[in-house]
Write a protein that holds these residues in place. Structure first.
Motif, PDB file in Angstrom:
ATOM      1  N   SER A 165       0.647  -1.371   0.139  1.00 50.30           N
ATOM      2  CA  SER A 165      -0.020   0.214   0.320  1.00 50.30           C
ATOM      3  C   SER A 165       1.018   1.232  -0.174  1.00 50.30           C
ATOM      4  O   SER A 165       2.180   1.281   0.615  1.00 50.30           O
ATOM      5  CB  SER A 165      -0.818   0.082   1.249  1.00 50.30           C
ATOM      6  OG  SER A 165      -1.241   1.366   1.554  1.00 50.30           O
ATOM      7  N   GLU A 166       0.198   2.893  -0.906  1.00 45.98           N
ATOM      8  CA  GLU A 166       1.321   3.754  -0.712  1.00 45.98           C
ATOM      9  C   GLU A 166       0.464   4.437   0.640  1.00 45.98           C
ATOM     10  O   GLU A 166       1.305   5.212   0.936  1.00 45.98           O
ATOM     11  CB  GLU A 166       0.710   4.639  -2.014  1.00 45.98           C
ATOM     12  CG  GLU A 166       0.779   3.753  -3.420  1.00 45.98           C
ATOM     13  CD  GLU A 166       0.491   5.005  -4.421  1.00 45.98           C
ATOM     14  OE1 GLU A 166      -0.201   5.581  -3.765  1.00 45.98           O
ATOM     15  OE2 GLU A 166       1.024   3.875  -5.471  1.00 45.98           O
ATOM     16  N   ARG A 206       1.135  -0.892  15.702  1.00 43.87           N
ATOM     17  CA  ARG A 206       2.165  -0.214  14.940  1.00 43.87           C
ATOM     18  C   ARG A 206       2.404  -0.329  13.634  1.00 43.87           C
ATOM     19  O   ARG A 206       1.728  -1.403  13.076  1.00 43.87           O
ATOM     20  CB  ARG A 206       3.362  -0.849  15.702  1.00 43.87           C
ATOM     21  CG  ARG A 206       3.829  -0.341  16.700  1.00 43.87           C
ATOM     22  CD  ARG A 206       5.011  -1.280  17.050  1.00 43.87           C
ATOM     23  NE  ARG A 206       5.774  -2.864  16.329  1.00 43.87           N
ATOM     24  CZ  ARG A 206       6.402  -3.613  16.673  1.00 43.87           C
ATOM     25  NH1 ARG A 206       6.888  -3.604  17.625  1.00 43.87           N
ATOM     26  NH2 ARG A 206       6.794  -4.655  15.516  1.00 43.87           N
ATOM     27  N   VAL A 207       2.999   0.734  12.801  1.00 42.06           N
ATOM     28  CA  VAL A 207       2.814   0.795  11.464  1.00 42.06           C
ATOM     29  C   VAL A 207       4.350   1.265  10.559  1.00 42.06           C
ATOM     30  O   VAL A 207       4.747   2.326  11.501  1.00 42.06           O
ATOM     31  CB  VAL A 207       1.839   1.514  11.083  1.00 42.06           C
ATOM     32  CG1 VAL A 207       1.690   1.346   9.643  1.00 42.06           C
ATOM     33  CG2 VAL A 207       0.622   1.079  11.283  1.00 42.06           C
ATOM     34  N   GLU A 208       5.265   0.328   9.954  1.00 41.13           N
ATOM     35  CA  GLU A 208       5.584   0.505   9.489  1.00 41.13           C
ATOM     36  C   GLU A 208       6.167   0.139   8.230  1.00 41.13           C
ATOM     37  O   GLU A 208       5.801  -0.691   7.962  1.00 41.13           O
ATOM     38  CB  GLU A 208       7.402   0.490   9.956  1.00 41.13           C
ATOM     39  CG  GLU A 208       6.870  -1.286  10.425  1.00 41.13           C
ATOM     40  CD  GLU A 208       8.082  -1.489  11.569  1.00 41.13           C
ATOM     41  OE1 GLU A 208       7.814  -2.337  11.742  1.00 41.13           O
ATOM     42  OE2 GLU A 208       9.574  -1.676  10.745  1.00 41.13           O
ATOM     43  N   ILE A 216       5.814  -2.001   0.875  1.00 40.12           N
ATOM     44  CA  ILE A 216       4.909  -2.786   1.932  1.00 40.12           C
ATOM     45  C   ILE A 216       4.743  -2.114   3.499  1.00 40.12           C
ATOM     46  O   ILE A 216       5.636  -1.416   3.408  1.00 40.12           O
ATOM     47  CB  ILE A 216       5.472  -4.337   2.225  1.00 40.12           C
ATOM     48  CG1 ILE A 216       5.644  -5.281   0.311  1.00 40.12           C
ATOM     49  CG2 ILE A 216       5.434  -5.235   3.250  1.00 40.12           C
ATOM     50  CD1 ILE A 216       6.317  -6.546   0.721  1.00 40.12           C
ATOM     51  N   VAL A 217       3.709  -1.616   3.645  1.00 39.89           N
ATOM     52  CA  VAL A 217       3.409  -1.611   5.160  1.00 39.89           C
ATOM     53  C   VAL A 217       3.737  -3.091   6.275  1.00 39.89           C
ATOM     54  O   VAL A 217       3.012  -3.609   5.751  1.00 39.89           O
ATOM     55  CB  VAL A 217       2.202  -1.090   5.040  1.00 39.89           C
ATOM     56  CG1 VAL A 217       2.058   0.108   6.314  1.00 39.89           C
ATOM     57  CG2 VAL A 217       2.445   0.451   4.139  1.00 39.89           C
ATOM     58  N   ILE A 218       4.033  -2.912   7.479  1.00 39.17           N
ATOM     59  CA  ILE A 218       3.935  -3.594   7.725  1.00 39.17           C
ATOM     60  C   ILE A 218       3.637  -3.273   8.832  1.00 39.17           C
ATOM     61  O   ILE A 218       3.756  -2.132  10.005  1.00 39.17           O
ATOM     62  CB  ILE A 218       5.102  -4.788   8.415  1.00 39.17           C
ATOM     63  CG1 ILE A 218       6.044  -4.593   7.536  1.00 39.17           C
ATOM     64  CG2 ILE A 218       5.630  -5.163   9.631  1.00 39.17           C
ATOM     65  CD1 ILE A 218       7.720  -4.430   7.269  1.00 39.17           C
TER      66      ILE A 218
END
Length: 311
Positions: A165-166, A206-208, A216-218
């Motif tokens: 995702s952007e 948590r978003v990173e 890629i968003v973890i």
DNA sequence: CGAATTTGACCTGCGC
DNA sequence: GCGCAGGTCAAATTCG
């Protein structure tokens, strides 16, 4: 410490042909495609099957799985009837045109979660919770201020998944308040910390971004919501809740694409900021065709045409 | 003006 | 014990 959590292998399993391929994770704390994920998916009428080709490629660790599309049923608006306690919060329902969840896994640093330890889900899920209401429960985590010195910080079960995702902060039906941001070692991207805005809810996330694949968003959820989402007024969900009398987690619809190959790396329309929109997919989103997936809709929850649904 | 975000400071855990 | 890195707090700032 969290270095381990950055051992994702982005780019290994993001193509989408006959089905979504769940990722695998070399860290034992992650167990993508585990028994529990399998059971959750089976609740949807899906079957997990090992991706033998991929398993040959990656000899070192737990197998990759593919979702068996043959068993796909109409999942629109489905909420999992009996998600075990401590079942992770749902992967986000992607904001329109924003993202696709490509893999998922459970994380529990405090527990002994591992692919070879199926007791994780049972032991942690057997904890009685229905009896007491959320407001009666004391928060599972001792606030730092009230924590005695030397008292170990307890970790809630965590669940991580990667999303292409952007947008960093994906809509998942809950409202989150950002309470911190930190630079992460070995990553050019900061990690953001969010807390559920419900005062009685201790869920954090948590978003990173992956340093290896910035697209890629973890997202890592920690804890379990003690309330409902803000925007999923699904009648079946409500009915089910009434039947079971306990808060049920909403598990978002995850529709699978048609047999046609879909490029999930297709850039999607992005939303600005954290995109905290009240999401009511059933009411707001027109049901797109599968082609729309790779063009501008990108709604993972709405990508299966009626033709492939069994109900 | 209240809510949400930003950001520097502080706390905690862990490895050496 | 020390330093590092992750995680959290809370005052300041921004936004709607």
């Amino acid at each position: 410490m969290d270095d381990d959590e950055k051992k994702h292998e982005p780019g290994t399993s993001f193509t989408c042909t006959s089905g979504w391929t769940l990722g695998s994770e070399a860290d034992s704390d992650y167990f993508f495609g585990s028994d529990r994920e399998s059971s959750i998916l089976s609740e949807f009428g899906w079957n997990l099957r090992p991706d033998t080709d991929r398993n040959l490629e990656s000899e070192s660790f737990s197998p990759f799985y593919q979702i068996d599309l043959d068993g796909c049923s109409d999942l629109a608006g489905t909420s999992i009837p009996h998600i075990p306690q401590n079942t992770p919060p749902p992967p986000p329902a992607a904001a329109p045109g924003s993202s696709q969840t490509v893999s998922a896994g459970s994380v529990d640093k405090s527990g002994d979660a591992s692919p070879s330890n199926p007791s994780v889900s049972s032991s942690s899920t057997d904890e009685p919770q229905e009896k007491s209401t959320a407001s009666e429960e004391k928060p599972p985590e001792t606030p730092i201020k009230n924590r005695k010195k030397g008292q170990k910080r307890t970790r809630q079960p965590r669940f991580a998944f990667m999303t292409k995702s952007e947008i960093d902060h994906l809509e998942d039906g809950y409202r989150w308040r950002k309470y911190g941001q930190k630079a992460v070692k070995n990553s050019p991207f900061p990690r953001s910390y969010y807390r559920c805005t419900n005062s009685k809810c201790t869920v954090k996330k948590r978003v990173e971004r992956s340093s290896e694949d910035p697209s890629i968003v973890i997202t890592t959820y920690e804890g379990q919501h003690c309330h409902h989402t803000v925007g999923f007024p699904r009648s079946s969900f409500m009915a089910h809740e009434a039947a079971f009398g306990a808060p049920q987690l909403y598990y978002p619809r995850v529709h699978l694409p048609l047999g046609a190959s879909i490029d999930v790396r297709q850039p999607h329309r992005g939303l600005s900021g954290t995109g905290q929109l009240p999401l009511q997919p059933q009411l707001q989103a027109p049901r797109p065709t599968s082609l729309q997936l790779s063009t501008d809709e990108g709604l993972l929850g709405d990508i299966v045409p009626a033709g492939m649904r069994h109900r």
